[in-house]
Design an enzyme around this catalytic site. Sequence first.
Site, PDB file in Angstrom:
ATOM      1  N   ASN A 124      49.035 -76.277  16.689  1.00  0.00           N
ATOM      2  CA  ASN A 124      49.300 -74.843  16.834  1.00  0.00           C
ATOM      3  C   ASN A 124      48.832 -74.143  15.568  1.00  0.00           C
ATOM      4  O   ASN A 124      49.243 -74.523  14.476  1.00  0.00           O
ATOM      5  CB  ASN A 124      50.794 -74.583  17.003  1.00  0.00           C
ATOM      6  CG  ASN A 124      51.108 -73.088  16.962  1.00  0.00           C
ATOM      7  OD1 ASN A 124      50.758 -72.366  17.884  1.00  0.00           O
ATOM      8  ND2 ASN A 124      51.726 -72.621  15.878  1.00  0.00           N
ATOM      9  N   GLU A 125      48.003 -73.150  15.719  1.00  0.00           N
ATOM     10  CA  GLU A 125      47.520 -72.358  14.580  1.00  0.00           C
ATOM     11  C   GLU A 125      47.081 -73.248  13.424  1.00  0.00           C
ATOM     12  O   GLU A 125      47.352 -72.946  12.263  1.00  0.00           O
ATOM     13  CB  GLU A 125      48.583 -71.340  14.146  1.00  0.00           C
ATOM     14  CG  GLU A 125      48.826 -70.282  15.202  1.00  0.00           C
ATOM     15  CD  GLU A 125      49.478 -69.004  14.707  1.00  0.00           C
ATOM     16  OE1 GLU A 125      49.976 -68.977  13.571  1.00  0.00           O
ATOM     17  OE2 GLU A 125      49.484 -68.013  15.476  1.00  0.00           O
TER      18      GLU A 125
HETATM   19  O1  AHR Z   1      55.409 -66.214  17.788  1.00  0.00           O
HETATM   20  C1  AHR Z   1      55.835 -66.351  16.476  1.00  0.00           C
HETATM   21  C2  AHR Z   1      54.884 -67.185  15.655  1.00  0.00           C
HETATM   22  O2  AHR Z   1      53.643 -66.562  15.546  1.00  0.00           O
HETATM   23  C3  AHR Z   1      54.541 -68.520  16.216  1.00  0.00           C
HETATM   24  O3  AHR Z   1      55.487 -69.461  15.914  1.00  0.00           O
HETATM   25  C4  AHR Z   1      53.253 -68.849  15.540  1.00  0.00           C
HETATM   26  O4  AHR Z   1      52.444 -69.709  16.274  1.00  0.00           O
HETATM   27  C5  AHR Z   1      52.629 -67.501  15.289  1.00  0.00           C
HETATM   28  O5  AHR Z   1      52.199 -67.366  14.000  1.00  0.00           O
END
Ligand code: AHR
Length: 652
Positions: free
Chosen positions: A370-371
């Site tokens: 994720n990211e």
């Molecule tokens: O949605 C909040 C956060 O935003 C998530 O955890 C992350 O993936 C993004 O930076």
Amino acid sequence: MKKINLFTALILLSSSLFSQAPIEMKIALDQPAGEISSTMWGVFFEDINLGADGGIYAELVKNRSFEFDAPLMGWNQLGELPEGSILVVNDSKRKGNRRSLRINKKVDFAAGLQNEGFRGMGIKQGERYEFSLLYKQISEGVKLKLELVDSSGHVLAEGQLPLTGNGEWQTAAVNLTANATTAGGKLNIWFQGTGEVVVDMLSLFPEDTWKGRKKGLRKDMVQILDEMKPGFIRFPGGCIVEGRDLANRFQWKNTVGPIEQRELIINRWNTEFSQRLTPDYFQSFGLGFFEYFLLSEDIGAEPVPILNCGMACQFNTAEVVPMDELDEYVQDALDLIEFANGPVDSPWGKIRAEMGHPAPFHLKLLGVGNENWGPQYVERLEAFQNILKQKHPEIALIASSGTGPDGERFEYLDDKLRSMKIDIIDEHYYRPPAWFLSGAARYDDYDRRGAKIFAGEYASHTTRPNGPGRSTWEAALSEAAFMTGLERNGDVVRMASYAPLFGHVEGWQWSPDLIWVDNLNVYGTPSYHVQKLYSLHKGSTIIPIKYEGKNVTGADSLYASTVFDRDSGELIIKFVNYNNSSTSVNFQLNSKNKIVGTASKITLANPDLNIANSIEQPLAIQPVTDQMRYNGNVVKETFAPYSFTVIRIPVR
Ligand code: AHR
């Protein structure tokens, strides 16, 4: 009064006539431009803002197992507790849950503990609550008196629970019925009599949970999701997948099996924002991967788990696991597929069956990372991809394109992921309304041959980063405009989810959020209504709609997309009028098609872009439905200022 001459009057008259002349748009029902995927509109779930513990997971007791860093956080002493009468025991033999409380009452003094809940406990008049615990009797004689009280100490419910036993761990439970409603309830546990007992997992759940499941989910919060009919649920996040460091990453295997053995860890949102510190935020994992799969199944959504790729959050420690230690992470992915889909005699399929679900969960989509960004991500992702594609070609792999929708990191990953032939690229954008409005054509020129797109996290942020982002009509309308572009490009954008999903009005860290709750209520923001309208009126086939020969992506502040719904035989128009005045449009259907019955028109509109819903006014902005008659093959419609409209027209 100021006089105007004839010439000026004529100009004004003609310009007002001109502004009222309907705009002409063409809908080419005979030129379908691709299929809308069944997973097009989904939801993104993360345990942020008290989304899980203190939110959808209906447990009312905070720190029920004394595993928070401070073992008695959330608990207050009642009555007298002489030195040594309550001890925090740390027993290394107890898997995942080492701590318990040893209550030692040599004489019968008034002693007890009070749990404050998650910003209080939501207690409803007439409802039943089950108090339960795990205990081990050392010497006979202690019995429990339970009370639910409001913030002034008035008793709303009472119950007695004698504890008997043989020195082994066992469970006991009693029901309490509330005689009044409060959002700020507390639980009193009085230890009466004399004797010695060890207690753990002190728990209180409403009986009235989603589907009546014991120790289940908060009904109103699932209900509002169910009403959206989401095509998928992405879980468990979000940054929570990565963790601040690798030790704090989300490990799904620690979230399945007996609840009392699921090892609690700190929630990364506990400390993430200095202006919104939440010291009492931990993850009990009562809502774990089994429950996520079950929730997906319950509401007809495809499960979309996202797993850690061997990297912690790059905004925090940015730890990476060495490549020669990545196997454990890849194995987690393989085992997850077995847990979800494997036969009941496979090691993980057996655990699923033992938890009550012998049938597979039909997992088809899996995210890795994720990211995450940079070559360190690509290197790890490749290792996952090699094994997953070899062993599970049936599972579509989702990969991160970083934290934003443009810039060097994004370009680098977009290129790499496409050359790796990743199935689905996860794009994230938290941006101001202007970005969403100008981005309605973002996907019009995307490569149709390669990877598909998952708009995995997005939200229009009216005020960021200095203040709480408000979930205003302005934000929602700009999202609606942007989403016409997602829908028009539904052949390449296969999935989309707003983020984050839930926010607790007293326990949030991040806003805006799609749905807000307190301990008793839940309401959808204007963005929720937009998401729901897209999801409920998803259609099946993309139909071109043109204004002066072009896609409708913001000319004259108008945005539109159209789909056909094969099941109902209806043409569905989605239309955003981002003007402070009404706009009339003639939608010309191609000559072969005829309107054959009553249409429905659903409008979300408000001239005030700053309006928002709230606990006090949950429906300040909400959809309004009208029945309409259109004739021949022209749909003549007038759209209110600042409005999002969905029109369903039966056509032949
Ligand atoms: O949605 C909040 C956060 O935003 C998530 O955890 C992350 O993936 C993004 O930076």
